[in-house]
Design a protein around this motif. Structure first.
Motif, PDB file in Angstrom:
ATOM      1  N   THR A 210     -14.268   4.169  -1.883  1.00 11.58           N
ATOM      2  CA  THR A 210     -15.192   3.456  -0.999  1.00 11.58           C
ATOM      3  C   THR A 210     -15.470   2.059  -1.511  1.00 11.58           C
ATOM      4  N   ILE A 211     -15.727   1.944  -2.806  1.00 11.76           N
ATOM      5  CA  ILE A 211     -16.042   0.644  -3.400  1.00 11.76           C
ATOM      6  C   ILE A 211     -14.899  -0.343  -3.189  1.00 11.76           C
ATOM      7  N   LYS A 212     -13.674   0.135  -3.338  1.00 17.57           N
ATOM      8  CA  LYS A 212     -12.516  -0.747  -3.212  1.00 17.57           C
ATOM      9  C   LYS A 212     -11.973  -0.812  -1.785  1.00 17.57           C
ATOM     10  N   GLN A 213     -12.619  -0.074  -0.864  1.00 17.56           N
ATOM     11  CA  GLN A 213     -12.219  -0.076   0.542  1.00 17.56           C
ATOM     12  C   GLN A 213     -10.732   0.266   0.692  1.00 17.56           C
ATOM     13  N   LEU A 214     -10.336   1.336   0.025  1.00 10.46           N
ATOM     14  CA  LEU A 214      -8.938   1.755   0.068  1.00 10.46           C
ATOM     15  C   LEU A 214      -8.708   2.708   1.237  1.00 10.46           C
ATOM     16  N   PRO A 215      -7.600   2.565   1.935  1.00  7.51           N
ATOM     17  CA  PRO A 215      -7.270   3.515   3.004  1.00  7.51           C
ATOM     18  C   PRO A 215      -7.075   4.916   2.433  1.00  7.51           C
ATOM     19  N   LYS A 216      -7.313   5.920   3.243  1.00 10.04           N
ATOM     20  CA  LYS A 216      -7.167   7.298   2.783  1.00 10.04           C
ATOM     21  C   LYS A 216      -5.738   7.617   2.369  1.00 10.04           C
ATOM     22  N   ASP A 223      -3.842   2.601  -9.087  1.00  7.77           N
ATOM     23  CA  ASP A 223      -2.978   1.438  -8.892  1.00  7.77           C
ATOM     24  C   ASP A 223      -3.779   0.226  -8.430  1.00  7.77           C
ATOM     25  N   HIS A 224      -5.034   0.447  -8.045  1.00 11.39           N
ATOM     26  CA  HIS A 224      -5.893  -0.639  -7.584  1.00 11.39           C
ATOM     27  C   HIS A 224      -7.049  -0.900  -8.548  1.00 11.39           C
ATOM     28  N   TYR A 225      -7.044  -0.245  -9.691  1.00 16.01           N
ATOM     29  CA  TYR A 225      -8.061  -0.512 -10.706  1.00 16.01           C
ATOM     30  C   TYR A 225      -7.751  -1.834 -11.394  1.00 16.01           C
ATOM     31  N   THR A 226      -8.786  -2.470 -11.883  1.00 15.01           N
ATOM     32  CA  THR A 226      -8.583  -3.679 -12.679  1.00 15.01           C
ATOM     33  C   THR A 226      -8.160  -3.288 -14.091  1.00 15.01           C
ATOM     34  N   GLU A 227      -7.735  -4.275 -14.839  1.00 18.12           N
ATOM     35  CA  GLU A 227      -7.347  -4.022 -16.229  1.00 18.12           C
ATOM     36  C   GLU A 227      -8.520  -3.464 -17.025  1.00 18.12           C
ATOM     37  N   GLN A 285     -12.367  -5.167  -6.336  1.00 18.09           N
ATOM     38  CA  GLN A 285     -11.029  -5.747  -6.222  1.00 18.09           C
ATOM     39  C   GLN A 285      -9.986  -4.653  -6.024  1.00 18.09           C
ATOM     40  N   ASN A 286      -9.042  -4.914  -5.144  1.00 14.11           N
ATOM     41  CA  ASN A 286      -7.905  -4.015  -4.981  1.00 14.11           C
ATOM     42  C   ASN A 286      -6.659  -4.836  -4.716  1.00 14.11           C
ATOM     43  N   PHE A 287      -5.520  -4.198  -4.844  1.00  9.98           N
ATOM     44  CA  PHE A 287      -4.267  -4.924  -4.669  1.00  9.98           C
ATOM     45  C   PHE A 287      -4.003  -5.263  -3.211  1.00  9.98           C
TER      46      PHE A 287
END
Length: 316
Positions: A210-216, A223-227, A285-287
């Motif tokens: 939810t925080i990164k607004q990633l599609p289901k 893969d969308h986590y920051t370093e 942040q996400n990719f």
């Protein structure tokens, strides 16, 4: 002639198990030297060490010389000698000297030519060893391919290294869970979520998805986590694995207790990092936010090696 490419070999001592020696009651530690040859991608075993192991001779070099003379007319033995390599080993005086080494396959044939009551036991043991380095090399190759794939997507080399380290650490942790009584589809989500919530302070209502607004459809949210997120989580999951090992935890209740402690540790690391940098670790942040030209590279990427993703990263 001594192989001059000594920089391409790594020597190690490998202990021989007592059952392979037929003297399980002894406390004596018997070791042989082996060298990993980068050119051949093969282990090479010390001939002299195996001669000493099988004959218990105080002068294995003399025995080996006599054995070669005895079989000098034997074509099969001559073929074996032709496959033995002389590789450089550094002596106690610091000087490099040639020493005879043979691959596992050649050594198996050589062992059969030496009269010894332990020959068959040693041969059976030798037939089983050697594969672990090949697996290590294969995993390294897969990691390099995955790293190149991430960089083609537009990720930084530093991020790619952090992601691969997290992936390998995660797989090592889930391996521990399996052998200690957890079931993947029943318990991995619970254990992972416990570490995750303790580390990031995120409840199920404010999930990373939810925080990164990633599609289901995103299967691997890491893969969308920051370093920073990857680094803190890797430490927390490593702590969980070390606690499992130290406590010899068995069953889900004990594993869950370790996961709670590891999550608390991860939370402390996160808070200290935030206090030091003045920036929150958890990021939206996400990719998916990357420029179109980088996302275009993502569509043309080579698929990652599936064996590195041998377990689903359930619940983050």
């Amino acid at each position: 002639m001594v192989d001059s490419q000594q920089g391409k070999q790594n020597m190690e001592l490998i202990p021989i198990p007592h059952e392979a020696l037929g003297n399980q009651d002894t406390e004596e530690l018997v070791e042989v030297r082996r060298v990993w040859n980068m050119d051949d991608q093969l282990w090479y075993y010390s001939v002299i060490d195996f001669i000493k192991l099988l004959t218990r001779s105080k002068n294995p070099g003399v025995y080996w010389s006599a054995l070669k003379k005895r079989h000098q007319e034997d074509q099969g033995f001559t073929d074996i000698l032709g496959k033995i390599k002389e590789l450089p080993l550094r002596g106690k005086d610091g000087r490099l000297r040639g020493a005879e080494f043979a691959t596992r396959e050649v050594m198996l044939r050589l062992v059969q030519t030496i009269p010894s009551p332990q020959a068959e036991r040693v041969r059976l043991w030798l037939a089983q060893v050697g594969e672990e380095k090949l697996q290590e090399v294969e995993q390294h190759t897969q990691a390099e391919q995955l790293r190149a794939s991430y960089i083609r997507q537009g990720r930084t080399p530093e991020w790619a290294d952090a992601r691969i380290q997290n992936l390998l650490s995660r797989n090592a942790l889930t391996d521990e869970w399996l052998v200690r009584g957890a079931q993947q589809h029943l318990h991995f989500g619970l254990l992972t979520g416990t570490i995750h919530r303790g580390t990031f302070g995120i409840t199920s209502d404010t999930h990373h998805h939810t925080i990164k607004q990633l599609p289901k459809k995103v299967k691997h949210p890491r893969d969308h986590y920051t370093e920073e997120e990857l680094g803190v989580l890797t430490l927390a999951e490593l702590a969980a694995r070390r606690m499992h090992e130290q406590h010899d935890s068995q069953g889900v209740p004990q594993l869950l207790q370790d996961a709670q402690a590891a999550g608390a540790f991860g939370g402390q690391v996160r808070l200290q990092f935030e206090a030091l940098t003045g920036q929150p670790v958890v990021s939206s942040q996400n990719f998916l936010d990357h420029p179109k030209e980088k996302r275009k590279k993502q569509r043309t990427q080579v698929s990652p090696q599936p064996s590195l993703f041998d377990q689903q990263e359930q619940d983050q």
